[in-house]
Write a protein that holds these residues in place. Sequence first.
Motif, PDB file in Angstrom:
ATOM      1  N   GLY A 109       0.793  -1.218   0.000  1.00  0.00           N
ATOM      2  CA  GLY A 109       0.000   0.000   0.000  1.00  0.00           C
ATOM      3  C   GLY A 109       0.825   1.267   0.000  1.00  0.00           C
ATOM      4  O   GLY A 109       2.061   1.246   0.048  1.00  0.00           O
ATOM      5  N   THR A 110       0.129   2.402  -0.057  1.00  0.00           N
ATOM      6  CA  THR A 110       0.783   3.705  -0.099  1.00  0.00           C
ATOM      7  C   THR A 110       0.311   4.640   1.012  1.00  0.00           C
ATOM      8  O   THR A 110       0.962   5.649   1.269  1.00  0.00           O
ATOM      9  N   GLU A 111      -0.816   4.338   1.659  1.00  0.00           N
ATOM     10  CA  GLU A 111      -1.359   5.270   2.648  1.00  0.00           C
ATOM     11  C   GLU A 111      -2.008   4.518   3.800  1.00  0.00           C
ATOM     12  O   GLU A 111      -2.306   3.325   3.712  1.00  0.00           O
ATOM     13  N   VAL A 112      -2.221   5.270   4.896  1.00  0.00           N
ATOM     14  CA  VAL A 112      -2.943   4.757   6.060  1.00  0.00           C
ATOM     15  C   VAL A 112      -3.386   5.970   6.873  1.00  0.00           C
ATOM     16  O   VAL A 112      -2.723   7.012   6.867  1.00  0.00           O
ATOM     17  N   LEU A 124       2.496  -0.614   8.439  1.00  0.00           N
ATOM     18  CA  LEU A 124       1.050  -0.403   8.568  1.00  0.00           C
ATOM     19  C   LEU A 124       0.549   0.311   7.313  1.00  0.00           C
ATOM     20  O   LEU A 124       1.072   1.365   6.947  1.00  0.00           O
ATOM     21  N   ASN A 125      -0.461  -0.276   6.671  1.00  0.00           N
ATOM     22  CA  ASN A 125      -1.033   0.348   5.475  1.00  0.00           C
ATOM     23  C   ASN A 125      -2.515   0.053   5.372  1.00  0.00           C
ATOM     24  O   ASN A 125      -3.010  -0.928   5.941  1.00  0.00           O
ATOM     25  N   LYS A 126      -3.217   0.897   4.646  1.00  0.00           N
ATOM     26  CA  LYS A 126      -4.609   0.628   4.320  1.00  0.00           C
ATOM     27  C   LYS A 126      -4.636  -0.367   3.164  1.00  0.00           C
ATOM     28  O   LYS A 126      -3.946  -0.176   2.157  1.00  0.00           O
ATOM     29  N   PRO A 127      -5.425  -1.433   3.276  1.00  0.00           N
ATOM     30  CA  PRO A 127      -5.480  -2.413   2.183  1.00  0.00           C
ATOM     31  C   PRO A 127      -5.944  -1.778   0.868  1.00  0.00           C
ATOM     32  O   PRO A 127      -6.711  -0.806   0.854  1.00  0.00           O
ATOM     33  N   THR A 152      -4.412  -0.037  -1.421  1.00  0.00           N
ATOM     34  CA  THR A 152      -3.972   1.321  -1.789  1.00  0.00           C
ATOM     35  C   THR A 152      -2.640   1.275  -2.526  1.00  0.00           C
ATOM     36  O   THR A 152      -1.870   2.223  -2.476  1.00  0.00           O
ATOM     37  N   ASP A 153      -2.371   0.176  -3.208  1.00  0.00           N
ATOM     38  CA  ASP A 153      -1.120   0.077  -3.978  1.00  0.00           C
ATOM     39  C   ASP A 153      -1.129   1.124  -5.101  1.00  0.00           C
ATOM     40  O   ASP A 153      -2.178   1.481  -5.642  1.00  0.00           O
ATOM     41  N   GLY A 154       0.063   1.581  -5.452  1.00  0.00           N
ATOM     42  CA  GLY A 154       0.184   2.552  -6.532  1.00  0.00           C
ATOM     43  C   GLY A 154       1.600   3.067  -6.612  1.00  0.00           C
ATOM     44  O   GLY A 154       2.481   2.635  -5.843  1.00  0.00           O
ATOM     45  N   ASP A 155       1.819   3.992  -7.525  1.00  0.00           N
ATOM     46  CA  ASP A 155       3.152   4.570  -7.708  1.00  0.00           C
ATOM     47  C   ASP A 155       3.451   5.660  -6.690  1.00  0.00           C
ATOM     48  O   ASP A 155       4.610   6.035  -6.491  1.00  0.00           O
ATOM     49  N   LYS A 156       2.403   6.204  -6.057  1.00  0.00           N
ATOM     50  CA  LYS A 156       2.528   7.221  -5.029  1.00  0.00           C
ATOM     51  C   LYS A 156       1.176   7.352  -4.346  1.00  0.00           C
ATOM     52  O   LYS A 156       0.164   6.843  -4.858  1.00  0.00           O
ATOM     53  N   PRO A 157       1.093   8.030  -3.206  1.00  0.00           N
ATOM     54  CA  PRO A 157      -0.224   8.216  -2.564  1.00  0.00           C
ATOM     55  C   PRO A 157      -1.199   8.910  -3.492  1.00  0.00           C
ATOM     56  O   PRO A 157      -0.825   9.708  -4.353  1.00  0.00           O
ATOM     57  N   ALA A 158      -2.482   8.636  -3.299  1.00  0.00           N
ATOM     58  CA  ALA A 158      -3.519   9.094  -4.241  1.00  0.00           C
ATOM     59  C   ALA A 158      -3.587  10.601  -4.387  1.00  0.00           C
ATOM     60  O   ALA A 158      -3.975  11.102  -5.434  1.00  0.00           O
TER      61      ALA A 158
END
Length: 212
Positions: free
Chosen positions: A170-173, A199-202, A204-210
């Motif tokens: 993931g990228t964020e939480v 620790l991550n929000k499920p 939320t994978d990506g190249d950077k945070p949304a």
Amino acid sequence: MTTVLVLGANGKIAKLAEDRFFADGDLKVKLFLRNASRLDSANTKDAEIIEGDVTDESTLAAAVKGVDVVYANLAGGNIEDQAKAVVQALDAQNVKRLIWISTLGIYDEVPGKFGEWNNKTLGSYITNYAAAAKVLEDSDLDYTIIRPAWLTNHDEVAYETTQRDDTFKGTEVSRKSVADFVYKLVKSPTQEVRHSVGLNKPNTDGDKPAWY
């Protein structure tokens, strides 16, 4: 009753965790920060408030005395020195349990383009926090290092965990999620001992945070 000491008590995650602590009648809370006037006394219940810098050996040692769990929500370019001071104070007072907020990327565990972006964006911040984490890992404390993804203020508790040698997900939480995890560790102090937990929000994978 468990006594928990919060270092860096005015931090955003710390204040969310403190709300959970204050609502729990089985917890006694001590708040440690550099400028006590920044706290809203109406929202600190009956917590003991201690003003000081964690690198001040005598002040920190006095704050640590008699506590069961130390939760460190610290920041700054001297974070390695802060870690050394915390370890020394806990050792001096024979306090073992430490919960420590770090950051993602300190083990080069963040994959792909997101990892490249994270390393470039955080730069020396990662190096400094990696050095601080090693101070804890070289100690004899019952630490848990928490490595959150990029933080949001979303009003949600949604997270999954990874371990030190796992690929980060993931990228964020949300800060609220991190605070929830901290609270659970305080309530179950034998969990995740001497572990470094991502620790991550499920999903939320990506190249950077949304939001970037």
